[in-house]
Design a protein around this motif. Structure first.
Motif, PDB file in Angstrom:
ATOM      1  N   VAL A 142     -65.406   5.132 -27.678  1.00 43.36           N
ATOM      2  CA  VAL A 142     -64.777   3.856 -27.330  1.00 43.36           C
ATOM      3  C   VAL A 142     -65.317   2.778 -28.268  1.00 43.36           C
ATOM      4  O   VAL A 142     -66.425   2.894 -28.803  1.00 43.36           O
ATOM      5  CB  VAL A 142     -65.045   3.468 -25.861  1.00 43.36           C
ATOM      6  N   GLU A 143     -64.511   1.732 -28.450  1.00 43.55           N
ATOM      7  CA  GLU A 143     -64.889   0.630 -29.357  1.00 43.55           C
ATOM      8  C   GLU A 143     -64.732  -0.697 -28.643  1.00 43.55           C
ATOM      9  O   GLU A 143     -63.714  -0.949 -27.971  1.00 43.55           O
ATOM     10  CB  GLU A 143     -64.009   0.656 -30.603  1.00 43.55           C
ATOM     11  N   ILE A 144     -65.754  -1.555 -28.760  1.00 43.31           N
ATOM     12  CA  ILE A 144     -65.701  -2.941 -28.297  1.00 43.31           C
ATOM     13  C   ILE A 144     -66.322  -3.824 -29.374  1.00 43.31           C
ATOM     14  O   ILE A 144     -67.460  -3.573 -29.794  1.00 43.31           O
ATOM     15  CB  ILE A 144     -66.460  -3.134 -26.966  1.00 43.31           C
ATOM     16  N   ASN A 145     -65.560  -4.828 -29.833  1.00 42.07           N
ATOM     17  CA  ASN A 145     -66.058  -5.758 -30.858  1.00 42.07           C
ATOM     18  C   ASN A 145     -66.610  -5.027 -32.080  1.00 42.07           C
ATOM     19  O   ASN A 145     -67.682  -5.349 -32.593  1.00 42.07           O
ATOM     20  CB  ASN A 145     -67.126  -6.678 -30.259  1.00 42.07           C
ATOM     21  N   LYS A 146     -65.863  -4.006 -32.517  1.00 41.22           N
ATOM     22  CA  LYS A 146     -66.181  -3.242 -33.725  1.00 41.22           C
ATOM     23  C   LYS A 146     -67.490  -2.459 -33.623  1.00 41.22           C
ATOM     24  O   LYS A 146     -68.091  -2.094 -34.641  1.00 41.22           O
ATOM     25  CB  LYS A 146     -66.192  -4.146 -34.958  1.00 41.22           C
ATOM     26  N   LYS A 147     -67.928  -2.199 -32.412  1.00 39.62           N
ATOM     27  CA  LYS A 147     -69.069  -1.332 -32.177  1.00 39.62           C
ATOM     28  C   LYS A 147     -68.603  -0.136 -31.343  1.00 39.62           C
ATOM     29  O   LYS A 147     -67.725  -0.268 -30.492  1.00 39.62           O
ATOM     30  CB  LYS A 147     -70.193  -2.065 -31.443  1.00 39.62           C
ATOM     31  N   TYR A 148     -69.254   1.026 -31.575  1.00 38.67           N
ATOM     32  CA  TYR A 148     -68.801   2.268 -30.980  1.00 38.67           C
ATOM     33  C   TYR A 148     -69.874   2.882 -30.088  1.00 38.67           C
ATOM     34  O   TYR A 148     -71.076   2.748 -30.346  1.00 38.67           O
ATOM     35  CB  TYR A 148     -68.434   3.277 -32.078  1.00 38.67           C
ATOM     36  N   GLY A 149     -69.402   3.580 -29.050  1.00 43.46           N
ATOM     37  CA  GLY A 149     -70.275   4.351 -28.187  1.00 43.46           C
ATOM     38  C   GLY A 149     -69.484   5.486 -27.575  1.00 43.46           C
ATOM     39  O   GLY A 149     -68.327   5.741 -27.944  1.00 43.46           O
ATOM     40  N   LEU A 150     -70.086   6.173 -26.593  1.00 43.73           N
ATOM     41  CA  LEU A 150     -69.439   7.316 -25.965  1.00 43.73           C
ATOM     42  C   LEU A 150     -69.527   7.211 -24.452  1.00 43.73           C
ATOM     43  O   LEU A 150     -70.540   6.767 -23.899  1.00 43.73           O
ATOM     44  CB  LEU A 150     -70.102   8.615 -26.417  1.00 43.73           C
ATOM     45  N   ILE A 151     -68.454   7.607 -23.772  1.00 43.30           N
ATOM     46  CA  ILE A 151     -68.438   7.666 -22.318  1.00 43.30           C
ATOM     47  C   ILE A 151     -68.167   9.108 -21.884  1.00 43.30           C
ATOM     48  O   ILE A 151     -67.610   9.905 -22.650  1.00 43.30           O
ATOM     49  CB  ILE A 151     -67.378   6.730 -21.706  1.00 43.30           C
ATOM     50  N   ASP A 152     -68.565   9.444 -20.646  1.00 43.80           N
ATOM     51  CA  ASP A 152     -68.259  10.765 -20.115  1.00 43.80           C
ATOM     52  C   ASP A 152     -67.007  10.691 -19.242  1.00 43.80           C
ATOM     53  O   ASP A 152     -66.374   9.634 -19.111  1.00 43.80           O
ATOM     54  CB  ASP A 152     -69.455  11.345 -19.355  1.00 43.80           C
ATOM     55  N   LYS A 192     -61.819   0.297 -16.651  1.00 40.97           N
ATOM     56  CA  LYS A 192     -62.170  -0.479 -17.846  1.00 40.97           C
ATOM     57  C   LYS A 192     -61.190  -0.244 -18.989  1.00 40.97           C
ATOM     58  O   LYS A 192     -60.639   0.843 -19.143  1.00 40.97           O
ATOM     59  CB  LYS A 192     -63.578  -0.103 -18.315  1.00 40.97           C
ATOM     60  N   TYR A 193     -61.039  -1.313 -19.795  1.00 42.42           N
ATOM     61  CA  TYR A 193     -60.275  -1.252 -21.033  1.00 42.42           C
ATOM     62  C   TYR A 193     -61.221  -1.448 -22.219  1.00 42.42           C
ATOM     63  O   TYR A 193     -62.301  -2.026 -22.084  1.00 42.42           O
ATOM     64  CB  TYR A 193     -59.189  -2.335 -21.054  1.00 42.42           C
ATOM     65  N   TYR A 194     -60.753  -0.994 -23.387  1.00 39.48           N
ATOM     66  CA  TYR A 194     -61.548  -1.085 -24.615  1.00 39.48           C
ATOM     67  C   TYR A 194     -60.636  -1.539 -25.752  1.00 39.48           C
ATOM     68  O   TYR A 194     -59.405  -1.500 -25.648  1.00 39.48           O
ATOM     69  CB  TYR A 194     -62.163   0.282 -24.953  1.00 39.48           C
ATOM     70  N   ASP A 195     -61.270  -1.969 -26.851  1.00 38.40           N
ATOM     71  CA  ASP A 195     -60.484  -2.355 -28.030  1.00 38.40           C
ATOM     72  C   ASP A 195     -59.813  -1.134 -28.661  1.00 38.40           C
ATOM     73  O   ASP A 195     -58.713  -1.223 -29.205  1.00 38.40           O
ATOM     74  CB  ASP A 195     -61.382  -3.038 -29.069  1.00 38.40           C
ATOM     75  N   MET A 196     -60.507   0.009 -28.590  1.00 41.75           N
ATOM     76  CA  MET A 196     -59.964   1.251 -29.131  1.00 41.75           C
ATOM     77  C   MET A 196     -60.566   2.404 -28.344  1.00 41.75           C
ATOM     78  O   MET A 196     -61.710   2.332 -27.887  1.00 41.75           O
ATOM     79  CB  MET A 196     -60.282   1.405 -30.620  1.00 41.75           C
ATOM     80  N   THR A 197     -59.782   3.464 -28.163  1.00 42.36           N
ATOM     81  CA  THR A 197     -60.251   4.643 -27.447  1.00 42.36           C
ATOM     82  C   THR A 197     -59.864   5.890 -28.234  1.00 42.36           C
ATOM     83  O   THR A 197     -58.862   5.897 -28.955  1.00 42.36           O
ATOM     84  CB  THR A 197     -59.624   4.725 -26.044  1.00 42.36           C
ATOM     85  N   TYR A 198     -60.659   6.941 -28.075  1.00 38.55           N
ATOM     86  CA  TYR A 198     -60.431   8.198 -28.780  1.00 38.55           C
ATOM     87  C   TYR A 198     -60.441   9.341 -27.764  1.00 38.55           C
ATOM     88  O   TYR A 198     -61.044   9.231 -26.689  1.00 38.55           O
ATOM     89  CB  TYR A 198     -61.501   8.404 -29.849  1.00 38.55           C
ATOM     90  N   ASN A 199     -59.782  10.421 -28.092  1.00 34.91           N
ATOM     91  CA  ASN A 199     -59.610  11.517 -27.144  1.00 34.91           C
ATOM     92  C   ASN A 199     -60.944  12.124 -26.711  1.00 34.91           C
ATOM     93  O   ASN A 199     -61.913  12.149 -27.477  1.00 34.91           O
ATOM     94  CB  ASN A 199     -58.759  12.628 -27.761  1.00 34.91           C
ATOM     95  N   PHE A 200     -60.956  12.653 -25.484  1.00 28.80           N
ATOM     96  CA  PHE A 200     -62.114  13.397 -25.019  1.00 28.80           C
ATOM     97  C   PHE A 200     -62.255  14.696 -25.804  1.00 28.80           C
ATOM     98  O   PHE A 200     -61.277  15.407 -26.050  1.00 28.80           O
ATOM     99  CB  PHE A 200     -61.986  13.704 -23.529  1.00 28.80           C
ATOM    100  N   GLN A 201     -63.496  14.978 -26.200  1.00 27.71           N
ATOM    101  CA  GLN A 201     -63.855  16.223 -26.862  1.00 27.71           C
ATOM    102  C   GLN A 201     -65.202  16.669 -26.311  1.00 27.71           C
ATOM    103  O   GLN A 201     -66.161  15.900 -26.335  1.00 27.71           O
ATOM    104  CB  GLN A 201     -63.971  16.054 -28.384  1.00 27.71           C
ATOM    105  N   ASN A 202     -65.242  17.885 -25.794  1.00 29.01           N
ATOM    106  CA  ASN A 202     -66.499  18.423 -25.285  1.00 29.01           C
ATOM    107  C   ASN A 202     -67.157  17.500 -24.256  1.00 29.01           C
ATOM    108  O   ASN A 202     -68.374  17.309 -24.254  1.00 29.01           O
ATOM    109  CB  ASN A 202     -67.459  18.719 -26.437  1.00 29.01           C
ATOM    110  N   GLY A 203     -66.320  16.893 -23.399  1.00 28.37           N
ATOM    111  CA  GLY A 203     -66.832  16.122 -22.278  1.00 28.37           C
ATOM    112  C   GLY A 203     -67.103  14.661 -22.528  1.00 28.37           C
ATOM    113  O   GLY A 203     -67.464  13.936 -21.591  1.00 28.37           O
ATOM    114  N   VAL A 204     -66.949  14.179 -23.756  1.00 25.37           N
ATOM    115  CA  VAL A 204     -67.182  12.769 -24.055  1.00 25.37           C
ATOM    116  C   VAL A 204     -66.052  12.212 -24.910  1.00 25.37           C
ATOM    117  O   VAL A 204     -65.330  12.957 -25.568  1.00 25.37           O
ATOM    118  CB  VAL A 204     -68.540  12.544 -24.776  1.00 25.37           C
ATOM    119  N   ALA A 205     -65.919  10.882 -24.889  1.00 17.16           N
ATOM    120  CA  ALA A 205     -64.891  10.210 -25.688  1.00 17.16           C
ATOM    121  C   ALA A 205     -65.481   8.970 -26.330  1.00 17.16           C
ATOM    122  O   ALA A 205     -66.297   8.263 -25.726  1.00 17.16           O
ATOM    123  CB  ALA A 205     -63.698   9.823 -24.816  1.00 17.16           C
TER     124      ALA A 205
END
Length: 374
Positions: free
Chosen positions: A151-161, A136-149
């Motif tokens: 991600v941004e899609i359509n200006k909304k944010y969440g976390l993936i493992d 998968k691709y995202y609009d924006m991604t951030y580094n993994f920290q403590n097992g999660v990172a």
């Protein structure tokens, strides 16, 4: 002291040391390695090159030929060739192709990269095999920290493992990285803390705006134009009377009041008065501070380890700090002695036993891991 520079290897090193205002350790060691060295010029038919050689043969030094090097991350170093980024390992073997216009450093086994040259192109995560995490691709991604990172899609944010599974739904207006098991979130009219299972601890207050990370059990918040700090249960422990507050690091937090900077303890007591023009968080018991345009180092009692008279000082990392003196950079130890004198045009922090440097516009790196168990 007036310096008389002679163009020889030995006088180059001695002149740099004698001209410095800090003492030099005559027998410097790090990780049990002897850090005495020679820097030599190699004149060829083309441009002159340089060689850095340590007396201790356990210390490995790369060729000084690279256009760009990042600090080591997960045993790989990002570098640049023909305008594109890729990776080499600590034996200088190319381990990831030079095909990226943008790629970060590895964190917890994955690296953030961008597909394409445009800043708006999609981003994703690659492992060391070059596999796209979750496909998968995202609009924006951030580094993994403590097992999660993040991600941004359509200006909304969440976390993936690290399996690419969404652990916090991509529905938040703002979400930080995880520290101490919690992240700060904002969603519509709600704000508060959320854990890696997606469980929210909501905070309702019309005039308090949560800021920054959940760090050392505390959260920074803003009330009108002033900042304060609360605990994990949203109880105010430092009232919102400061122009700026950082996060607690090593039990102290930096604050700004009246355009000057100092430090508070966890009870909100001023332990280092606000007299600096800027400052950084404590790291390994010390903090860099600035008066005017000069930088020094203080300890937790506010006493100077190094008085403010340098143009640049980094935080301590693995017992060493980068200091710039006379336009060149070197390393000092926590006793304020040079262990590597200021000879480099650029110098990154000592990380995982490795540091990268620049001499005459070319990058190289030094690997002290062979000394780790000595």
């Amino acid at each position: 002291m007036k310096c008389l520079l002679r163009v020889t290897v030995l006088s180059l090193c001695l002149t740099t040391i004698l001209c410095s205002s800090l003492p030099h350790n005559k027998n410097p060691t790090v990780r049990g390695c002897d850090l005495r060295f020679q820097l030599t010029n190699i004149q060829t038919s083309g441009e002159p090159s340089h060689r850095l050689t340590f007396n201790d043969k356990r210390i490995k030094v790369s060729k000084i030929i690279y256009d760009d090097l990042s600090p080591v991350s997960d045993d790989w170093i990002r570098t640049k060739k023909n305008g594109k980024f890729g990776f080499i390992d600590l034996d200088e073997k190319e381990v990831m192709d030079f095909e990226f216009s943008f790629i970060g450093d590895f964190h917890e086994g994955y690296v953030v990269f961008r597909e394409g040259d445009d800043r708006k192109d999609p981003r994703g995560f690659l492992n060391k095999n070059g596999d796209l995490l979750g496909g998968k691709y995202y609009d924006m991604t951030y580094n993994f920290q403590n097992g999660v990172a993040g991600v941004e899609i359509n200006k909304k944010y969440g976390l993936i493992d690290r399996n690419g599974k969404i652990v916090v739904p991509i529905q938040y207006d703002f979400i930080t990285g995880f520290f101490n098991g919690w992240a700060v979130f904002k969603r519509e009219e709600h704000q508060g803390l959320i854990n890696a299972k997606g469980q929210e601890k909501k905070f309702i207050h019309e005039k308090y705006d949560l800021r920054g990370y959940f760090y050392e059990g505390t959260i920074v918040f803003k009330h009108y134009q002033k900042m304060g700090i609360m605990d994990s249960n949203f109880n105010v422990i430092i009232p919102p009377i400061y122009e700026y507050l950082g996060n607690f690091k090593e039990g102290l937090v930096r604050f700004e009041q009246g355009k000057k900077w100092g430090f508070l303890d966890q009870n909100g007591k001023v332990v280092i008065e606000a007299k600096f023009d800027s400052e950084y968080d404590f790291s390994e018991g010390f903090a860099s501070v600035t008066i005017g345009d000069k930088v020094g180092i203080i300890n937790r009692n506010g006493e100077y380890l190094v008085e403010p008279k340098f143009s640049h000082i980094s935080s301590f990392h693995e017992g060493l700090a980068v200091v710039e003196d006379g336009g060149k950079r070197g390393f000092i130890a926590t006793n304020a002695e040079w262990v590597i004198p200021p000879l480099f045009e650029k110098l990154d922090q000592f990380k995982d036993g490795v540091f990268t440097f620049v001499i005459k516009d070319k990058w190289g790196f030094v690997n002290l891991r062979g000394c780790k168990n000595k």
